[in-house]
Design an enzyme around this catalytic site. Sequence first.
Site, mmCIF file in Angstrom:
data_model
loop_
_atom_site.group_PDB
_atom_site.id
_atom_site.type_symbol
_atom_site.label_atom_id
_atom_site.label_comp_id
_atom_site.label_asym_id
_atom_site.label_seq_id
_atom_site.Cartn_x
_atom_site.Cartn_y
_atom_site.Cartn_z
ATOM 1 N N SER A 146 3.433 -6.739 -0.732
ATOM 2 C CA SER A 146 2.734 -7.775 0.025
ATOM 3 C C SER A 146 2.593 -9.021 -0.827
ATOM 4 C CB SER A 146 1.336 -7.272 0.414
ATOM 5 O OG SER A 146 0.545 -8.314 0.943
ATOM 6 N N TYR A 159 -7.022 -3.518 -0.941
ATOM 7 C CA TYR A 159 -5.620 -3.675 -0.548
ATOM 8 C C TYR A 159 -4.843 -4.439 -1.616
ATOM 9 C CZ TYR A 159 -1.561 -4.899 2.320
ATOM 10 O OH TYR A 159 -0.289 -5.059 2.802
ATOM 11 N N LYS A 163 -1.653 -3.227 -4.124
ATOM 12 C CA LYS A 163 -0.363 -3.918 -4.120
ATOM 13 C C LYS A 163 -0.045 -4.512 -5.496
ATOM 14 C CE LYS A 163 0.665 -3.014 0.137
ATOM 15 N NZ LYS A 163 1.786 -2.092 0.447
#
Length: 254
Positions: A146, A159, A163
């Site tokens: 991402s 999150y 990543k």
Amino acid sequence: MTLPQTPSFKLNGKRALVVGASSGIGKACAVALGQAGATVTLAARREEKLNTLQVEIQASGIEASTLVMDVANTVRTQEQIATNGPFDILLNASGLARHTPALGTLASDFDAVSDINLRGAFFVSQSVAHGLVKAGKSGSLITISSQMAHVGGQDRAVYSATKHAVEGMTKSMAIEWGKHNIRVNTICPTFILTDLTRSTFDDPEKRAWIESKIKLGRVGEVEDIMGAAVFLASEASAMVTGTSLLVDGGWTAD
């Protein structure tokens, strides 16, 4: 004078494992790899969606099989990959997001996101690499990461952390497995319009914020990721490893 030849983007004769293939980016990448000539194994948790996709893909002339897989179940995943491999290409698009303020994040949410985005990604890559090394084959391992692997984001501490970790994992694996001619890279998309993200884009305020950050002035489509997947899977990227391909419309250019 002999002109240089462009390396092939074709994947004929290659076997590709696409994890998270039942929808969104994973589905698009499965189609892209298949259209480039690869035989595709579609893997995800949702068997019904996998079977539907298999029928659709085969109807287009792509050779495809299915594998019901939950990457959070490490032991079972390792067994499945060992039994069904070796795979020349891994495209891991499995992922989970539970966006909450850092002060309000629950341990259960942290564990759930980490189990898929980091732990799952690590052992899927490791398992495919084991098969390649044992078979004495080269390969290309690709994780859908991402843009949040390179920046931070509101309500995205967990999150973003997973990543960022995937990027470090990718670099280290590339260093270790380069001697086996196994390449390891990530694709880092911006916000991509899918069924799962549609509710975000349906919020005018959120969509305006997203579009203000993307320098190309539009949200991403799954088709924007397909070419990147074929590039990293093919000989066209034979000298590319340990890095990330940002498909973010310029979000991280600031």
